[in-house]
Design an enzyme around this catalytic site. Structure first.
Site, PDB file in Angstrom:
ATOM      1  N   CYS B  85      75.655  62.421  16.527  1.00 42.05           N
ATOM      2  CA  CYS B  85      75.441  62.802  17.897  1.00 42.05           C
ATOM      3  C   CYS B  85      75.079  64.291  18.118  1.00 42.05           C
ATOM      4  CB  CYS B  85      76.809  62.576  18.439  1.00 42.05           C
ATOM      5  SG  CYS B  85      76.818  62.691  20.474  1.00 42.05           S
ATOM      6  N   HIS B 197      77.242  57.069  18.072  1.00 41.74           N
ATOM      7  CA  HIS B 197      78.600  57.027  17.377  1.00 41.74           C
ATOM      8  C   HIS B 197      78.759  56.024  16.455  1.00 41.74           C
ATOM      9  CE1 HIS B 197      80.065  60.837  19.079  1.00 41.74           C
ATOM     10  NE2 HIS B 197      79.336  60.643  20.035  1.00 41.74           N
ATOM     11  N   GLU B 199      81.138  55.718  14.352  1.00 42.83           N
ATOM     12  CA  GLU B 199      82.717  55.556  14.246  1.00 42.83           C
ATOM     13  C   GLU B 199      83.169  54.763  15.678  1.00 42.83           C
ATOM     14  OE1 GLU B 199      80.854  58.068  15.225  1.00 42.83           O
ATOM     15  OE2 GLU B 199      82.213  59.686  16.331  1.00 42.83           O
TER      16      GLU B 199
END
Lengths: 256, 216
Positions: B85, B197, B199
């Site tokens: 990001c 993202h 994650e």
């Protein structure tokens, strides 16, 4: 448009436990936030929203621990709202593992809070939660909608559509638009209100309140919602997230 | 190599949700340390540079721990770095947010600027246009990833030539939102980055992180 319409279940949390009407037959403990988050994740939820309804500061501290447990085990975005009053509250929630923060009453009392949070953490973390309804009685607003507090019980007389526009200007990254007229009716989303808010903001709008059947979701998206949120219909197993997504896809909306 | 657990440092240079990044990389098979320590960041098999919030604030935080030097030094030694990001955005030359221009790390040429789309932030699960030869997206050509950002890189300008080793020929993954096209990911030798993202991107994101960790 390739961005998928997000389908978001909303869970009420009291002192770190998910409460109110969770009725999954396959769960050992329907109040365990991690287990519930995993269940919704497996069903295809695109985000999870936790609404902290704890009345005490001890309860809020326990909710922080809950957020961290969920964030360590479930890898989709988490929004946490309820009782956020300051930049420090936001910092604590983000550090615990929340990705986005919902702000409601505190921003009505002090709109600069929106700018403060956006300045420190970026506007993408800030979801303005807006509980709105049609005006009635002596209350008048330009748009015909007003902001309410206390779960729709208290009138503020503030124009809901103007407030949405102002919040976006101040730096809100997203608007969670709860229709207090439609909430709990299961008669469908308030599409007119969604259209009214959509026309004044260029940030994402999450539609909330009124979902009863799978067919209710597509009209909310057509009216301009980027995401749809529901609570009880998912918790009670009335609707499954995958069914909502199928209905959205059938109506021509992109889904994940 | 079977049985080997790569070490990853998640660079801690400010607030934001770093816990999920740490856990996600752990689940991808690495042993993870969250630190701002320069020696630890140099010694790790992989360095993950997260980033949440404003470009200017992120660069300020990064400079305070001499993060841009850590990144540059690792790359000089061919040691892997993954930016996520704003952690990707700061790898470019500069960012412009609210009229404020901030110098970035300059590992890649290009400017991070506001997305030209009807609805910004670009928030949610989007498809990406994956290039052939990708390692990062191996097995993930048709998946959606979670984005949340208002700024992006809309031109890829890195110049390479016929002496550039194959592994350093940049592979750029693009995404599109509201008619605007921007860089979603880059693989360029030891330096990789994603605008989305991983994650927070469920199983697809987990696989991408496994692909990266496995390459360390």
């Amino acid at each position: 448009m390739t961005l998928a319409v997000r389908v978001i279940p909303c869970l009420d949390v009291d002192a770190g436990r998910v409460v109110k009407g969770i009725n999954f037959t396959d769960l050992r403990d329907a109040g365990d936030p991690v287990e519930l988050a995993r269940t919704y994740d497996a069903e295809g939820a695109d985000e999870l929203t936790f609404l902290d309804i704890s009345a005490s500061s001890d309860g809020r501290a326990t909710t922080l621990e809950m957020v961290s447990k969920v964030a360590e085990e479930v890898f989709i975005p988490l929004t946490v709202g309820g009782g956020i009053r300051s930049v420090d509250d936001v910092d604590r929630m983000l550090r615990a593992g929340a990705d986005k923060i919902g702000v409601n009453t505190a921003a009505i009392a002090r709109p600069e809070l929106i700018a403060e949070i956006a300045h420190r953490f970026g506007n993408q973390v800030l979801v303005l939660s807006l509980d709105a309804r049609r005006v009635s009685g002596d209350v008048r607003t330009d748009s015909g909608y007003e902001v309410t507090t206390h779960g729709g019980r208290t009138s503020t007389g503030i124009d809901a559509v103007a407030w949405a526009a102002r919040a976006a200007e101040l730096g809100a990254g997203e608007i969670l638009l709860n229709s207090m007229d439609a909430d709990g009716t299961r008669d469908g989303f308030d599409v007119e209100m969604i259209t009214a808010v959509r026309s004044v903001v260029d940030i994402p709008v999450i539609a909330s309140g009124g979902a009863g059947t799978v067919d209710h979701f597509a009209p909310a998206v057509t009216a301009g919602a980027d995401a749809v949120l529901a609570a009880s219909v998912f918790h009670f197993g009335t609707l499954r997230i995958s069914d909502v997504k199928s209905a959205l896809a059938d109506a021509g909306h992109p889904i994940r | 190599m079977a049985g080997r657990t790569p070490s990853v440092v998640v660079l801690d240079y400010g607030s934001g949700n770093l816990r999920s990044a740490v856990r996600a990389v752990e689940r991808a098979g690495a042993s993870v340390t969250l630190t701002a320590d320069l020696d630890a960041a140099m010694a790790a098999d992989g360095l993950l540079v997260p980033g949440v919030g404003a470009y200017e604030a992120c660069m300020k935080g990064l400079r305070a721990i001499r993060g841009e030097r850590i990144i540059a030094r690792r790359l000089s030694g061919n040691c892997p770095v993954l930016g996520i990001c704003v952690g990707m955005q700061i790898l470019f030359e500069r960012g412009i947010e609210h009229g404020v221009e901030t110098e970035g790390c300059g590992e890649w040429p290009g400017v991070v600027e506001r997305l030209q789309a009807p609805i910004v932030p670009h928030m949610g699960w989007n498809t990406v246009d994956v290039p052939t030869g990708t390692r990062l997206f191996d097995g993930l050509q048709d998946e959606r990833f979670y984005f949340v950002h208002s700024y992006g890189v809309r031109d890829w300008k890195l110049v390479t030539n016929d002496r550039t080793p194959d592994a350093y020929q940049p592979l750029v993954t693009w995404a599109e939102h509201g008619g605007d096209r921007f860089v979603a990911a880059v693989e360029n030798g030891p330096l990789c980055a994603t605008q989305f993202h991983p994650e927070k991107s469920g199983d697809a994101g987990a696989q991408l992180l496994r692909n990266w960790v496995t390459s360390l």
